[in-house]
Design a protein around this motif. Structure first.
Motif, PDB file in Angstrom:
ATOM      1  N   ALA A  29     -10.062 -16.500  18.515  1.00 13.63           N
ATOM      2  CA  ALA A  29     -10.791 -17.319  17.362  1.00 13.63           C
ATOM      3  C   ALA A  29     -12.314 -16.733  17.185  1.00 13.63           C
ATOM      4  CB  ALA A  29     -11.207 -18.820  17.687  1.00 13.63           C
ATOM      5  N   LYS A  30     -12.398 -15.401  17.526  1.00 15.25           N
ATOM      6  CA  LYS A  30     -13.460 -14.450  17.472  1.00 15.25           C
ATOM      7  C   LYS A  30     -14.716 -15.038  18.491  1.00 15.25           C
ATOM      8  CE  LYS A  30     -11.448 -11.641  14.380  1.00 15.25           C
ATOM      9  NZ  LYS A  30     -10.182 -12.225  14.796  1.00 15.25           N
ATOM     10  N   ALA A  31     -14.652 -15.513  19.333  1.00 11.46           N
ATOM     11  CA  ALA A  31     -15.628 -15.877  20.328  1.00 11.46           C
ATOM     12  C   ALA A  31     -15.420 -15.091  21.777  1.00 11.46           C
ATOM     13  CB  ALA A  31     -15.712 -17.254  20.598  1.00 11.46           C
ATOM     14  N   ARG A  32     -16.167 -13.899  21.807  1.00 13.63           N
ATOM     15  CA  ARG A  32     -16.105 -13.202  22.750  1.00 13.63           C
ATOM     16  C   ARG A  32     -17.191 -12.980  23.698  1.00 13.63           C
ATOM     17  NH1 ARG A  32     -11.442  -8.652  21.882  1.00 13.63           N
ATOM     18  NH2 ARG A  32      -9.949 -10.277  20.753  1.00 13.63           N
ATOM     19  N   THR A  33     -18.441 -12.643  22.965  1.00 18.72           N
ATOM     20  CA  THR A  33     -19.979 -12.384  23.738  1.00 18.72           C
ATOM     21  C   THR A  33     -20.313 -13.675  23.900  1.00 18.72           C
ATOM     22  OG1 THR A  33     -21.000 -12.729  21.817  1.00 18.72           O
ATOM     23  CG2 THR A  33     -20.145 -10.492  22.207  1.00 18.72           C
ATOM     24  N   LYS A  34     -21.153 -13.689  24.876  1.00 19.36           N
ATOM     25  CA  LYS A  34     -21.841 -14.946  25.377  1.00 19.36           C
ATOM     26  C   LYS A  34     -22.309 -15.844  24.338  1.00 19.36           C
ATOM     27  CE  LYS A  34     -24.855 -17.417  28.770  1.00 19.36           C
ATOM     28  NZ  LYS A  34     -24.143 -18.708  28.359  1.00 19.36           N
ATOM     29  N   ASP A  35     -22.941 -15.377  23.306  1.00 18.83           N
ATOM     30  CA  ASP A  35     -23.460 -15.969  22.228  1.00 18.83           C
ATOM     31  C   ASP A  35     -22.314 -16.663  21.342  1.00 18.83           C
ATOM     32  OD1 ASP A  35     -26.105 -15.314  22.845  1.00 18.83           O
ATOM     33  OD2 ASP A  35     -26.448 -13.846  21.239  1.00 18.83           O
ATOM     34  N   ALA A 219       0.466 -42.662  30.068  1.00 21.32           N
ATOM     35  CA  ALA A 219      -1.046 -42.047  30.653  1.00 21.32           C
ATOM     36  C   ALA A 219      -0.919 -41.194  31.724  1.00 21.32           C
ATOM     37  CB  ALA A 219      -1.971 -43.257  31.018  1.00 21.32           C
ATOM     38  N   GLY A 220      -1.605 -40.092  31.505  1.00 15.85           N
ATOM     39  CA  GLY A 220      -1.582 -39.186  32.831  1.00 15.85           C
ATOM     40  C   GLY A 220      -0.693 -38.069  32.399  1.00 15.85           C
ATOM     41  N   GLN A 221       0.385 -38.039  31.455  1.00 10.32           N
ATOM     42  CA  GLN A 221       1.314 -37.260  31.305  1.00 10.32           C
ATOM     43  C   GLN A 221       1.089 -36.780  29.776  1.00 10.32           C
ATOM     44  OE1 GLN A 221       4.943 -39.301  33.376  1.00 10.32           O
ATOM     45  NE2 GLN A 221       5.365 -37.118  32.840  1.00 10.32           N
ATOM     46  N   LEU A 222      -0.231 -36.825  29.310  1.00  6.17           N
ATOM     47  CA  LEU A 222      -0.543 -36.577  27.571  1.00  6.17           C
ATOM     48  C   LEU A 222      -1.695 -35.697  27.789  1.00  6.17           C
ATOM     49  CD1 LEU A 222       0.061 -37.656  24.694  1.00  6.17           C
ATOM     50  CD2 LEU A 222      -1.697 -39.154  25.489  1.00  6.17           C
ATOM     51  N   LEU A 223      -1.944 -34.633  26.899  1.00  9.97           N
ATOM     52  CA  LEU A 223      -2.985 -33.930  26.774  1.00  9.97           C
ATOM     53  C   LEU A 223      -3.163 -33.777  25.194  1.00  9.97           C
ATOM     54  CD1 LEU A 223      -3.373 -31.466  29.933  1.00  9.97           C
ATOM     55  CD2 LEU A 223      -5.082 -33.102  29.142  1.00  9.97           C
ATOM     56  N   ILE A 224      -4.231 -33.009  24.813  1.00 11.22           N
ATOM     57  CA  ILE A 224      -4.551 -32.632  23.269  1.00 11.22           C
ATOM     58  C   ILE A 224      -5.064 -31.330  23.818  1.00 11.22           C
ATOM     59  CG2 ILE A 224      -4.376 -34.946  22.202  1.00 11.22           C
ATOM     60  CD1 ILE A 224      -7.469 -34.835  22.372  1.00 11.22           C
ATOM     61  N   GLU A 225      -4.740 -30.526  22.360  1.00 10.03           N
ATOM     62  CA  GLU A 225      -5.218 -29.184  22.452  1.00 10.03           C
ATOM     63  C   GLU A 225      -5.408 -28.794  20.937  1.00 10.03           C
ATOM     64  OE1 GLU A 225      -1.461 -27.585  24.235  1.00 10.03           O
ATOM     65  OE2 GLU A 225      -1.642 -26.369  22.484  1.00 10.03           O
ATOM     66  N   THR A 226      -6.128 -27.517  20.675  1.00 10.71           N
ATOM     67  CA  THR A 226      -6.024 -26.962  19.404  1.00 10.71           C
ATOM     68  C   THR A 226      -5.119 -26.172  19.246  1.00 10.71           C
ATOM     69  OG1 THR A 226      -7.938 -25.540  19.859  1.00 10.71           O
ATOM     70  CG2 THR A 226      -8.488 -27.636  18.975  1.00 10.71           C
ATOM     71  N   ASP A 227      -4.807 -25.079  20.333  1.00 17.63           N
ATOM     72  CA  ASP A 227      -4.119 -23.933  20.223  1.00 17.63           C
ATOM     73  C   ASP A 227      -5.009 -23.013  19.166  1.00 17.63           C
ATOM     74  OD1 ASP A 227      -2.544 -22.061  21.089  1.00 17.63           O
ATOM     75  OD2 ASP A 227      -0.535 -22.623  19.973  1.00 17.63           O
ATOM     76  N   ALA A 228      -6.100 -23.078  18.907  1.00 11.99           N
ATOM     77  CA  ALA A 228      -6.991 -22.353  17.797  1.00 11.99           C
ATOM     78  C   ALA A 228      -6.886 -20.725  18.176  1.00 11.99           C
ATOM     79  CB  ALA A 228      -8.269 -22.863  17.998  1.00 11.99           C
ATOM     80  N   PRO A 229      -6.867 -20.107  17.166  1.00 11.65           N
ATOM     81  CA  PRO A 229      -7.183 -20.274  15.974  1.00 11.65           C
ATOM     82  C   PRO A 229      -5.780 -20.578  15.061  1.00 11.65           C
ATOM     83  CG  PRO A 229      -7.003 -17.866  16.291  1.00 11.65           C
ATOM     84  CD  PRO A 229      -6.733 -18.655  17.596  1.00 11.65           C
ATOM     85  N   TYR A 230      -4.867 -21.093  15.672  1.00 16.09           N
ATOM     86  CA  TYR A 230      -3.560 -21.517  14.891  1.00 16.09           C
ATOM     87  C   TYR A 230      -3.599 -23.068  15.013  1.00 16.09           C
ATOM     88  CZ  TYR A 230      -3.243 -17.076  17.265  1.00 16.09           C
ATOM     89  OH  TYR A 230      -3.409 -15.764  18.025  1.00 16.09           O
ATOM     90  N   MET A 231      -2.579 -23.396  14.378  1.00 17.87           N
ATOM     91  CA  MET A 231      -2.107 -24.976  14.349  1.00 17.87           C
ATOM     92  C   MET A 231      -3.125 -25.863  13.909  1.00 17.87           C
ATOM     93  SD  MET A 231       0.888 -25.840  15.407  1.00 17.87           S
ATOM     94  CE  MET A 231       2.521 -24.762  15.692  1.00 17.87           C
ATOM     95  N   THR A 232      -3.840 -25.570  12.911  1.00 22.84           N
ATOM     96  CA  THR A 232      -5.035 -26.389  12.404  1.00 22.84           C
ATOM     97  C   THR A 232      -4.292 -27.772  12.014  1.00 22.84           C
ATOM     98  OG1 THR A 232      -6.017 -24.259  11.580  1.00 22.84           O
ATOM     99  CG2 THR A 232      -7.049 -26.313  11.118  1.00 22.84           C
ATOM    100  N   PRO A 233      -5.012 -28.730  12.517  1.00 19.75           N
ATOM    101  CA  PRO A 233      -4.507 -30.318  12.211  1.00 19.75           C
ATOM    102  C   PRO A 233      -4.660 -30.563  10.728  1.00 19.75           C
ATOM    103  CG  PRO A 233      -6.467 -30.443  13.533  1.00 19.75           C
ATOM    104  CD  PRO A 233      -6.198 -28.802  13.453  1.00 19.75           C
ATOM    105  N   GLU A 234      -4.076 -31.358   9.984  1.00 16.67           N
ATOM    106  CA  GLU A 234      -4.114 -32.197   8.778  1.00 16.67           C
ATOM    107  C   GLU A 234      -5.508 -32.830   8.912  1.00 16.67           C
ATOM    108  OE1 GLU A 234      -2.839 -31.399   6.307  1.00 16.67           O
ATOM    109  OE2 GLU A 234      -0.409 -31.245   6.589  1.00 16.67           O
ATOM    110  N   PRO A 235      -6.258 -32.548   7.909  1.00 20.21           N
ATOM    111  CA  PRO A 235      -6.000 -32.328   6.540  1.00 20.21           C
ATOM    112  C   PRO A 235      -6.439 -30.947   6.318  1.00 20.21           C
ATOM    113  CG  PRO A 235      -8.227 -33.455   6.659  1.00 20.21           C
ATOM    114  CD  PRO A 235      -7.614 -33.464   8.009  1.00 20.21           C
ATOM    115  N   PHE A 236      -6.506 -30.103   7.294  1.00 19.69           N
ATOM    116  CA  PHE A 236      -6.938 -28.894   7.109  1.00 19.69           C
ATOM    117  C   PHE A 236      -5.872 -27.714   7.331  1.00 19.69           C
ATOM    118  CE2 PHE A 236     -10.635 -31.312   8.083  1.00 19.69           C
ATOM    119  CZ  PHE A 236     -11.372 -31.403   7.006  1.00 19.69           C
TER     120      PHE A 236
END
Ligand code: ZN
Ligand code: ZN
Length: 278
Positions: A29-35, A219-236
């Motif tokens: 997602a183009k975040a590599r340097t500390k900034d 509960a306890g067997q569920l997580l959420i993630e973006t998998d960014a920069p892919y898999m953008t959720p609706e409505p985007f």
């Protein structure tokens, strides 16, 4: 012929406290340097995100993931060679990944697993199933030996993945990232105690089965993630993804489970803490 709709610029959902992003690719997602890492994390923090696990697909990317985890307190790393690139798991990579898994900022061995989609679509550029299986088994053993969570990538590999997991040593925590399999498979994975992590595709209109899987995961067997920069959720859908957009996925998962989104956030936050040991 219909014209393609212009893509709306993605914006985060209204702030939801306590969110996590259990699988993202900051470097892609183009975040590599500390900034750059701090900027991407800060916009996620504004959307309520507390912790992020970033993943590298090859050895160089795994180094970047681990570096990011050392740059920012909210970031943790998962390190492995992606199944499509399993041929890169040579002695040098094995030695270095073993060191990385021992790093306190590395919380998972992944993403590893089985990907037959790319074997079908790019056979020359993708590791064969045999090579993927050998690499998967090596990573499973590394997760067991290091005590870190096993983070699995599975694309059209359900049967092979379940077979291999059933006869391999069992890591303490097994997480199926970007869960995208049918509901029967979800039930079996839940029975085996695996954690299902849902990405933006759980928001896609046609994916009723994924929302049903998100509904039945205890509960306890569920997580959420973006998998960014892919898999953008609706409505985007189709735009570039980043951790700040996780709230859209959280809302859909909360709705599927019939709980307020704040409750869902607290639940996945606790699961993130437990399986990644942070
Ligand atoms: Zn993946
Ligand atoms: Zn990924």
């Amino acid at each position: 012929m219909s014209k393609k709709k212009p893509r709306p610029t993605p914006v985060p959902a209204a702030r939801i406290a306590g969110l996590v992003d259990a699988h993202t690719h900051l470097a892609s997602a183009k975040a590599r340097t500390k900034d750059e890492v701090d900027a991407m994390v800060n916009s996620a923090v504004e959307a309520g995100v507390e912790r992020i696990c970033t993943v590298g697909d090859g050895l160089d990317e795994a180094e970047l993931a681990l570096e990011a985890a050392h740059m920012n307190d909210r970031v943790f790393a998962a390190c492995a060679i992606h199944p499509t690139r399993a041929g890169e798991l040579d002695e040098t990579a094995r030695k270095r990944l073993t060191e990385m898994a021992a790093d306190e900022r590395c919380v998972a061995v992944g993403e590893t697993g089985i990907d037959t989609y790319w074997i079908k679509h790019d056979p020359d550029g993708t590791a064969s199933l045999d090579v993927q299986e050998e690499a998967f088994r090596w990573h499973i053993q590394l997760a067991v030996d290091s005590g870190k969570a096993l983070m699995i990538h599975n694309r059209e590999g359900d049967a092979d993945m379940m077979r291999i997991l059933a006869d391999a040593p069992r890591p303490e925590h097994v997480m199926l990232h970007c869960f995208s399999s049918p509901i029967d498979f979800a039930r079996e994975a839940i029975d085996r105690g695996y954690v299902l992590s849902f990405a933006g595709n759980v928001t896609f209109k046609r994916n009723d089965q994924l929302r049903e899987a998100a509904r039945i995961a205890p509960a306890g067997q569920l997580l959420i993630e973006t998998d960014a920069p892919y898999m953008t959720p609706e409505p985007f859908r189709g735009a570039r993804n980043e951790p700040s957009l996780i709230g859209h996925t959280a809302k859909v998962v909360a709705e599927a489970r019939g709980v307020p989104v704040e409750e869902l956030a607290a639940e996945v936050n606790e699961t993130f803490r437990r399986i990644f040991g942070v």
